[in-house]
Design a protein around this motif. Structure first.
Motif, PDB file in Angstrom:
ATOM      1  N   LEU A  65      -0.572  -5.846   0.976  1.00 41.29           N
ATOM      2  CA  LEU A  65      -0.942  -4.451   0.757  1.00 41.29           C
ATOM      3  C   LEU A  65      -0.176  -3.848  -0.407  1.00 41.29           C
ATOM      4  O   LEU A  65      -0.727  -3.079  -1.198  1.00 41.29           O
ATOM      5  CB  LEU A  65      -0.715  -3.629   2.033  1.00 41.29           C
ATOM      6  N   ASP A  66       1.080  -4.222  -0.529  1.00 45.60           N
ATOM      7  CA  ASP A  66       1.921  -3.712  -1.605  1.00 45.60           C
ATOM      8  C   ASP A  66       1.559  -4.352  -2.944  1.00 45.60           C
ATOM      9  O   ASP A  66       1.229  -3.655  -3.907  1.00 45.60           O
ATOM     10  CB  ASP A  66       3.391  -3.966  -1.262  1.00 45.60           C
ATOM     11  N   LYS A  67       1.600  -5.671  -3.014  1.00 46.49           N
ATOM     12  CA  LYS A  67       1.460  -6.385  -4.286  1.00 46.49           C
ATOM     13  C   LYS A  67       0.011  -6.481  -4.777  1.00 46.49           C
ATOM     14  O   LYS A  67      -0.257  -6.308  -5.956  1.00 46.49           O
ATOM     15  CB  LYS A  67       2.043  -7.799  -4.183  1.00 46.49           C
ATOM     16  N   ALA A  68      -0.924  -6.769  -3.886  1.00 46.81           N
ATOM     17  CA  ALA A  68      -2.313  -6.982  -4.310  1.00 46.81           C
ATOM     18  C   ALA A  68      -3.124  -5.692  -4.308  1.00 46.81           C
ATOM     19  O   ALA A  68      -4.002  -5.512  -5.145  1.00 46.81           O
ATOM     20  CB  ALA A  68      -2.988  -8.014  -3.403  1.00 46.81           C
ATOM     21  N   ARG A  69      -2.833  -4.810  -3.365  1.00 47.16           N
ATOM     22  CA  ARG A  69      -3.628  -3.600  -3.237  1.00 47.16           C
ATOM     23  C   ARG A  69      -2.923  -2.366  -3.789  1.00 47.16           C
ATOM     24  O   ARG A  69      -3.525  -1.314  -3.926  1.00 47.16           O
ATOM     25  CB  ARG A  69      -4.014  -3.330  -1.773  1.00 47.16           C
ATOM     26  N   GLY A  70      -1.628  -2.486  -4.057  1.00 44.30           N
ATOM     27  CA  GLY A  70      -0.889  -1.365  -4.630  1.00 44.30           C
ATOM     28  C   GLY A  70      -0.668  -0.204  -3.671  1.00 44.30           C
ATOM     29  O   GLY A  70      -0.513   0.936  -4.102  1.00 44.30           O
ATOM     30  N   LEU A  71      -0.656  -0.498  -2.376  1.00 45.23           N
ATOM     31  CA  LEU A  71      -0.448   0.561  -1.388  1.00 45.23           C
ATOM     32  C   LEU A  71       1.032   0.688  -1.057  1.00 45.23           C
ATOM     33  O   LEU A  71       1.695  -0.294  -0.743  1.00 45.23           O
ATOM     34  CB  LEU A  71      -1.230   0.253  -0.104  1.00 45.23           C
ATOM     35  N   SER A  72       1.537   1.891  -1.099  1.00 40.20           N
ATOM     36  CA  SER A  72       2.928   2.141  -0.741  1.00 40.20           C
ATOM     37  C   SER A  72       3.057   2.174   0.785  1.00 40.20           C
ATOM     38  O   SER A  72       2.064   2.228   1.514  1.00 40.20           O
ATOM     39  CB  SER A  72       3.378   3.486  -1.309  1.00 40.20           C
ATOM     40  N   HIS A  73       4.305   2.167   1.242  1.00 39.82           N
ATOM     41  CA  HIS A  73       4.536   2.295   2.689  1.00 39.82           C
ATOM     42  C   HIS A  73       3.944   3.611   3.200  1.00 39.82           C
ATOM     43  O   HIS A  73       3.399   3.663   4.300  1.00 39.82           O
ATOM     44  CB  HIS A  73       6.032   2.216   3.006  1.00 39.82           C
ATOM     45  N   ARG A  74       4.047   4.647   2.386  1.00 41.15           N
ATOM     46  CA  ARG A  74       3.480   5.946   2.768  1.00 41.15           C
ATOM     47  C   ARG A  74       1.954   5.862   2.880  1.00 41.15           C
ATOM     48  O   ARG A  74       1.360   6.407   3.806  1.00 41.15           O
ATOM     49  CB  ARG A  74       3.888   6.994   1.744  1.00 41.15           C
ATOM     50  N   ASP A  75       1.302   5.191   1.926  1.00 43.74           N
ATOM     51  CA  ASP A  75      -0.157   5.012   1.984  1.00 43.74           C
ATOM     52  C   ASP A  75      -0.565   4.314   3.277  1.00 43.74           C
ATOM     53  O   ASP A  75      -1.516   4.731   3.946  1.00 43.74           O
ATOM     54  CB  ASP A  75      -0.653   4.170   0.802  1.00 43.74           C
ATOM     55  N   VAL A  76       0.143   3.255   3.606  1.00 44.90           N
ATOM     56  CA  VAL A  76      -0.174   2.482   4.812  1.00 44.90           C
ATOM     57  C   VAL A  76       0.061   3.343   6.051  1.00 44.90           C
ATOM     58  O   VAL A  76      -0.762   3.353   6.970  1.00 44.90           O
ATOM     59  CB  VAL A  76       0.648   1.177   4.862  1.00 44.90           C
ATOM     60  N   ARG A  77       1.143   4.079   6.079  1.00 48.92           N
ATOM     61  CA  ARG A  77       1.417   4.966   7.204  1.00 48.92           C
ATOM     62  C   ARG A  77       0.293   5.990   7.365  1.00 48.92           C
ATOM     63  O   ARG A  77      -0.206   6.223   8.472  1.00 48.92           O
ATOM     64  CB  ARG A  77       2.745   5.696   7.010  1.00 48.92           C
ATOM     65  N   ASP A  78      -0.139   6.584   6.268  1.00 51.10           N
ATOM     66  CA  ASP A  78      -1.215   7.567   6.328  1.00 51.10           C
ATOM     67  C   ASP A  78      -2.526   6.948   6.826  1.00 51.10           C
ATOM     68  O   ASP A  78      -3.254   7.553   7.609  1.00 51.10           O
ATOM     69  CB  ASP A  78      -1.431   8.207   4.952  1.00 51.10           C
ATOM     70  N   LEU A  79      -2.824   5.741   6.356  1.00 50.87           N
ATOM     71  CA  LEU A  79      -4.024   5.052   6.838  1.00 50.87           C
ATOM     72  C   LEU A  79      -3.948   4.782   8.332  1.00 50.87           C
ATOM     73  O   LEU A  79      -4.924   4.966   9.061  1.00 50.87           O
ATOM     74  CB  LEU A  79      -4.221   3.729   6.081  1.00 50.87           C
ATOM     75  N   ARG A  80      -2.791   4.343   8.789  1.00 48.02           N
ATOM     76  CA  ARG A  80      -2.628   4.064  10.216  1.00 48.02           C
ATOM     77  C   ARG A  80      -2.806   5.308  11.061  1.00 48.02           C
ATOM     78  O   ARG A  80      -3.302   5.248  12.181  1.00 48.02           O
ATOM     79  CB  ARG A  80      -1.265   3.411  10.482  1.00 48.02           C
ATOM     80  N   GLU A  81      -2.392   6.440  10.533  1.00 42.43           N
ATOM     81  CA  GLU A  81      -2.566   7.705  11.259  1.00 42.43           C
ATOM     82  C   GLU A  81      -4.026   8.128  11.304  1.00 42.43           C
ATOM     83  O   GLU A  81      -4.477   8.721  12.277  1.00 42.43           O
ATOM     84  CB  GLU A  81      -1.724   8.799  10.615  1.00 42.43           C
TER      85      GLU A  81
END
Length: 86
Positions: A65-81
């Motif tokens: 998610l970080d390296k290939a998709r460029g999603l930050s930890h915050r992005d992933v957290r927001d998606l999970r919410e």
């Protein structure tokens, strides 16, 4: 999300799309339908192949998610919410 849940949801696509896929195949010449048949199907080996590729290239899905998709930890957290889980 547990991998079994991901697989179950993925494979449910065969049920949800069965009528549309059958109609598309029925509208084709038989020779074309035989070639096209695997394309709309979802199969465990397709998803497992994707899991294997992510693991071999990135080690973990978090790194993917970080390296290939460029999603930050915050992005992933927001998606999970925002997305339903399980």
């Amino acid at each position: 999300m547990p991998r079994d849940t991901v697989m179950d949801d993925y494979l449910a696509g065969n049920t949800y799309r069965a009528k549309e896929n059958a109609a598309a195949l029925a509208a084709m010449p038989l020779a074309h339908a035989a070639v096209y048949k695997p394309m709309p199907d979802v199969r465990p080996e397709y998803l497992n192949s994707g899991f294997q590729e992510v693991t071999s290239r990135y080690g973990t899905f978090d790194r993917y998610l970080d390296k290939a998709r460029g999603l930050s930890h915050r992005d992933v957290r927001d998606l999970r919410e925002d997305l339903p889980v399980g």
